[in-house]
Design a protein around this motif. Structure first.
Motif, PDB file in Angstrom:
ATOM      1  N   UNK A 152     -18.044 -11.700   8.301  1.00 29.35           N
ATOM      2  CA  UNK A 152     -17.945 -11.491   6.860  1.00 29.35           C
ATOM      3  C   UNK A 152     -18.119 -12.848   6.209  1.00 29.35           C
ATOM      4  N   UNK A 153     -18.531 -12.848   4.958  1.00 34.54           N
ATOM      5  CA  UNK A 153     -18.650 -14.140   4.293  1.00 34.54           C
ATOM      6  C   UNK A 153     -18.110 -14.058   2.873  1.00 34.54           C
ATOM      7  N   UNK A 154     -17.796 -15.214   2.332  1.00 35.40           N
ATOM      8  CA  UNK A 154     -17.228 -15.253   0.991  1.00 35.40           C
ATOM      9  C   UNK A 154     -17.587 -16.568   0.313  1.00 35.40           C
ATOM     10  N   UNK A 155     -17.855 -16.477  -0.990  1.00 36.04           N
ATOM     11  CA  UNK A 155     -18.161 -17.672  -1.783  1.00 36.04           C
ATOM     12  C   UNK A 155     -17.032 -17.913  -2.771  1.00 36.04           C
ATOM     13  N   UNK A 191     -18.690 -21.879   0.903  1.00 38.08           N
ATOM     14  CA  UNK A 191     -18.988 -20.603   1.562  1.00 38.08           C
ATOM     15  C   UNK A 191     -18.325 -20.639   2.929  1.00 38.08           C
ATOM     16  N   UNK A 192     -17.607 -19.576   3.265  1.00 35.80           N
ATOM     17  CA  UNK A 192     -17.051 -19.511   4.615  1.00 35.80           C
ATOM     18  C   UNK A 192     -17.536 -18.225   5.287  1.00 35.80           C
ATOM     19  N   UNK A 193     -17.680 -18.295   6.602  1.00 32.44           N
ATOM     20  CA  UNK A 193     -18.009 -17.089   7.375  1.00 32.44           C
ATOM     21  C   UNK A 193     -16.929 -16.911   8.438  1.00 32.44           C
ATOM     22  N   UNK A 216     -12.312 -18.393  11.738  1.00 32.93           N
ATOM     23  CA  UNK A 216     -13.272 -19.087  10.880  1.00 32.93           C
ATOM     24  C   UNK A 216     -14.421 -19.583  11.754  1.00 32.93           C
ATOM     25  N   UNK A 217     -15.623 -19.036  11.496  1.00 37.05           N
ATOM     26  CA  UNK A 217     -16.793 -19.435  12.291  1.00 37.05           C
ATOM     27  C   UNK A 217     -17.512 -20.639  11.677  1.00 37.05           C
ATOM     28  N   UNK A 218     -17.572 -20.644  10.351  1.00 38.00           N
ATOM     29  CA  UNK A 218     -18.358 -21.714   9.733  1.00 38.00           C
ATOM     30  C   UNK A 218     -17.977 -21.925   8.290  1.00 38.00           C
ATOM     31  N   UNK A 219     -18.291 -23.117   7.789  1.00 36.98           N
ATOM     32  CA  UNK A 219     -17.992 -23.428   6.390  1.00 36.98           C
ATOM     33  C   UNK A 219     -19.080 -24.340   5.844  1.00 36.98           C
ATOM     34  N   UNK A 220     -19.390 -24.142   4.582  1.00 37.97           N
ATOM     35  CA  UNK A 220     -20.378 -24.998   3.906  1.00 37.97           C
ATOM     36  C   UNK A 220     -19.804 -25.369   2.548  1.00 37.97           C
TER      37      UNK A 220
END
Ligand code: FAD
Length: 814
Positions: free
Chosen positions: A357-360, A379-381, A389-393
């Motif tokens: 899932x992702x969220x901004x 943005x996190x996924x 938490x898989x990833x963050x930008x």
């Protein structure tokens, strides 16, 4: 023990120094193919651009320094040609005289790095084409610029090095084109986050050629033609090829060492290769990414240094120290923006068929009420079930580095979005907010995971079917009028409770607002009022609009120069009024624009600076509505700066009727509703339309003077006077007033967030020519005398209102 090291920069030099610190008796020989050891490759672009002024600053340590301090046998211009694991020897070529010799080892460390990918394109060997990896590469670029004074450079490949070079060449005075075959810059980002970088590059007048492939190069007199697919070409003076790097694994491969699935040297968790006496570190090796547990090639300086330390400790102490993997925590400065990513982006998870899932979330770098607060987007996924938490930008202008570190720690430790809600950050207004942007990202993700809010993403908007879906914009009418998603209906969140009958119960409701917050409030209202099929557009209009606008961009060089000349020329002769609207929330900056624009004479200019990132777009829309000339729009260090010129006198009339006037009946004296009325009225006036507010019954309390003259009233008039709010400062909230605590809180919060007070909004409305009419019939009923009302209020009856409504195309009842 005799230890040989191949490669003398990040990994190799670190290993050498650590070895000596740990073992004074070891024989250590370091072979480096080039002329330098231990230099800062990461600083090379900034030396080319001039930010790092002295070349010497690039050298962390010289060969002589190494020899003296660490007693290490440094052999420069010595290329290791072959490794023989069986004999435990390497053969070395002395590049100074061509002689070859063998050197034996007890242990060997390979840190050969990664080489720039060079495609076999026609014309690729042209001397005007450069790559950047080493000090000699840097010298070649710098010398070329100084000697030939190129005017234009093409950067091939929009990775971190490509973008750093774009900025630095731009700083060095060149016009810069970036050509990238993908639809976005910076591969570790998802498209939606990269889109914000695209907009920033455009603002900086970089030509961005996305989805364009370089197919060759041709000489064009003194210049070079970069040939693109589809007969396009760019005439330039130089090219930087930065299309990626690949591990220098040839030595290891020829020695029979195991190579990983992605083409890097395979190592175990001790940084040991398939041969027990050989360790390998840095860009040449394949690591595991703990976010996916999959192999990865992550060419970064931090991991190279850490791996070197671990490899050395394992060589000296036996394999005890484990390298836990690399999550690719990376950051780059792109002009005024900082762009960072860690873990895995959504696009990779999609390719790997991993559910996510992702969220901004769009927040600010620190408390909005403290000066200098700038936008910051995250943005996190994360995993749908566990929340891992898989990833963050993170993209923003300030405080991005801090946020990516917080997020990276959670990713590295296999933490979850619930950890983000609990991360404790050091807070004082200049540095953060009581709820840090990272906490907010966690809260939103938690709401999604726990089913408190269902979201759709910008990609889903394209598939909206008006038969089945109802797209609801809950921003203010002013924001909606400036720009909105096609097909959206506007009901501001503050009006939602009174407008539920306008919302269909048989459709999917998709809510959106500026960044997702007001839509979330609307979401909760609707859910609790019995609507079940409701969604919030994640990241709101901010994310949607940045992905939907044109991503590529080409600035005609001639026009650019002409515009620049025009700006410079006119600036020297023209009166320019400068207005600082930094820190004001929408519609504050646009109201300031309108207010000061009205004072201009034809030919004069106005420059307005704001930190509200929507202001740039709003101002463009405003200009197209009013006919004002937009001379310049700049985006620097997180501040939007707009210069407009008054081109004709007609623009000077405040709030002129242009057939699209708006009227509002203000019936309520609730503080929140009065605020909404004046925000909308100011927005209308700012677009050059005439706004008429017709105050009736309780609404009259909004426009009463604070200092009223003594007036004669009958008994009912006196009673009403005693029981009702005596002026705007005494108004109560429609909800949660709590005996006046709520309204006081509201005013404090508004002040903190730099939102104008009701009284200021009213004064702005008066200044911009908003017409205010008091209903004489209501005044009579409620015993309100004309002397009690603000000076600018006119008296009128229903006919006056209807006459105004007749000339308008929007009437609101508040
Ligand atoms: P390197 O530092 O590349 O060193 C390898 C050395 O081995 C080279 O000097 C090479 O000449 C030598 N060598 C190779 N083969 C042989 C041989 N057969 N015999 C002898 N010597 C040999 N990373 C970040 O984290 N942040 C940044 O901001 C950043 N910016 C960068 C900017 C630029 C322009 C570049 C080029 C890289 C940047 N990097 C950045 C990446 C970072 O520099 C590398 O990840 C890091 O240097 C890798 O260390 P390494 O020891 O594996 O390889």
């Amino acid at each position: 023990m005799k230890i040989l090291i191949i490669g003398g920069v990040a990994g190799g030099a670190t290993a050498a120094a650590r070895l000596r610190r740990m073992d004074e008796n070891a024989e250590i020989i370091l072979f480096e193919r080039g002329e330098y050891v231990s230099y800062a490759n990461c600083g090379l672009p900034y030396y080319i651009g001039g930010t790092i002024a002295e070349r010497d600053r690039l050298f962390v340590q010289t060969a002589d320094g190494f020899i003296n301090r660490f007693n290490i046998d440094i052999r420069l211009q010595s290329e290791v040609m072959f490794i023989s694991p069986k004999d435990k020897t390497v053969s070395v070529k002395d590049l100074k005289n061509g002689e070859e010799y063998a050197e034996s080892y007890d242990k060997l460390i390979i840190s050969t790095g990664a080489e720039p990918v060079k495609l076999p394109l026609p014309g690729i060997d042209n001397p005007k084409i450069f790559t950047l990896r080493s000090v000699p590469d840097t010298d070649a670029i710098k010398n070329y610029i100084e000697q030939y004074k190129p005017k234009r450079a093409v950067i091939m490949g929009a990775g971190f090095i490509g973008l750093e070079m774009a900025e630095n060449l731009h700083e060095a005075g060149l016009e810069v084109d970036i050509v990238e075959m993908n639809d976005q810059v910076m591969a570790p980002l998802d498209f939606s986050m990269a889109a914000m970088v695209h907009q920033h590059l455009k603002e900086k007048k970089i030509n961005l050629w996305l989805k364009e492939k370089v197919i060759g190069f041709e000489t064009a007199g003194n210049r070079l033609n970069v040939l693109l697919n589809g007969d396009k070409q760019i005439e330039t003076d130089m090219v930087i090829s930065s299309i990626g790097v690949r591990p220098e694994k040839q030595l290891a491969e020829a020695a029979g060492l195991k190579i990983g699935s992605l083409g890097g040297i395979w190592v175990n968790e001790y940084m040991q290769t398939s041969d027990e006496h050989i360790y390998a570190v840095g860009d040449a090796v394949e690591v595991t990414n703990p976010a996916t547990n999959l192999p990865a090639l992550i060419p970064l300086a931090g991991p190279a240094n850490k791996q070197a330390r671990i490899a050395v400790d394992n060589i000296l102490e036996g394999n005890k120290h484990i390298y836990k993997g690399t999550i690719g925590n990376s950051i780059a400065k792109v002009f005024d923006m900082t762009v960072a990513a860690a873990g895995v982006p959504a696009k990779i998870l999609k390719k790997l068929n991993v559910d996510y899932l992702s969220s901004y979330t769009h927040s600010f770098s620190h408390a909005g009420y403290y000066p200098g607060s700038l936008p910051l987007s995250i943005k996190i996924v994360f995993a749908p079930k566990t929340g891992q938490l898989y990833g963050a930008q993170v993209v923003g202008f300030d405080g991005v580095d801090k946020r990516i570190e917080m997020l990276a720690q959670v990713i590295q430790n296999k933490g979850t979005i619930y950890d983000l809600t609990e991360l404790e950050q050091a807070y004082a207004p200049p540095f953060s907010s009581a709820k840090d942007p990272v906490n907010i990202a966690g809260f939103v993700a938690e709401n999604i995971l726990k089913g408190k809010m269902k979201v759709v993403h910008w990609r889903d908007i394209e598939a909206i079917d008006s038969v089945k879906d109802f797209l609801l914009d809950v921003r203010t009418a002013h924001e909606y009028s400036l720009n909105h998603i096609d097909g959206a209906v506007n009901i501001p969140v503050d009006d939602l409770r009174n407008s539920l009958d306008k919302i269909p119960t048989d459709k999917r409701i998709i809510l959106y607002c500026g960044i997702g917050l007001r839509a979330y409030l609307a979401y909760r209202i609707l859910i609790q009022k019995g609507f079940t099929n409701v969604y919030n557009l994640s990241g709101g209009f901010k994310t949607y609009s940045s992905v939907m606008c044109e991503q590529s961009c080409y600035h005609e060089p001639d026009n650019l120069d002409e515009n620049q000349n025009e700006i410079n020329q006119d600036m020297s002769n023209t009166k320019i009024i400068q207005v600082d609207a930094c820190g004001l929330a929408c519609p504050g900056p646009i109201v300031q624009l309108k207010k000061h624009y009205d004072t201009l004479n034809v030919g004069e200019r106005l420059e307005v600076k704001a930190t509200d990132m929507a202001f740039g777009k709003d101002a463009e829309s405003w200009c197209s509505i009013t006919g004002a000339k937009l001379v310049e729009r700049k985006n620097e260090a997180g501040t939007v700066s707009i210069t407009v010129e008054k081109v004709r006198e007609a623009d000077t009339t405040p709030a002129v009727s242009m057939g699209g006037n708006k009227t509002m009946i203000v019936f309520s004296d609730d503080l929140d509703k009065a605020l909404a009325a004046f925000v909308i009225a100011n927005g209308i006036a700012a677009t050059g339309k005439k706004a008429t507010l017709f105050f009736t019954f309780w609404g009259l309390n909004v426009i009463k003077k604070k200092q009223k003259p003594a007036v004669k009233k009958d008994i009912f008039g006196k009673m009403f006077g005693m029981m009702l709010p005596s002026n705007s400062t005494k108004l109560a909230l429609s909800k949660m007033n709590m005996g006046g605590i709520g309204s006081r809180m509201m005013r404090i919060i508004m002040k903190k967030k730099n939102i104008e007070s009701l009284e200021t909004l009213m004064q702005q409305a008066i200044d911009s020519g908003v017409e205010m009419i008091a209903c004489t019939m209501s005044m009579d009923v409620m015993g309100v005398k004309p002397e009690e009302l603000l000076d600018n209020v006119q008296l009128g009856g229903v006919a006056t209102y209807l006459e105004r409504a007749e000339k308008s195309n929007m009437s609101l009842f508040i």
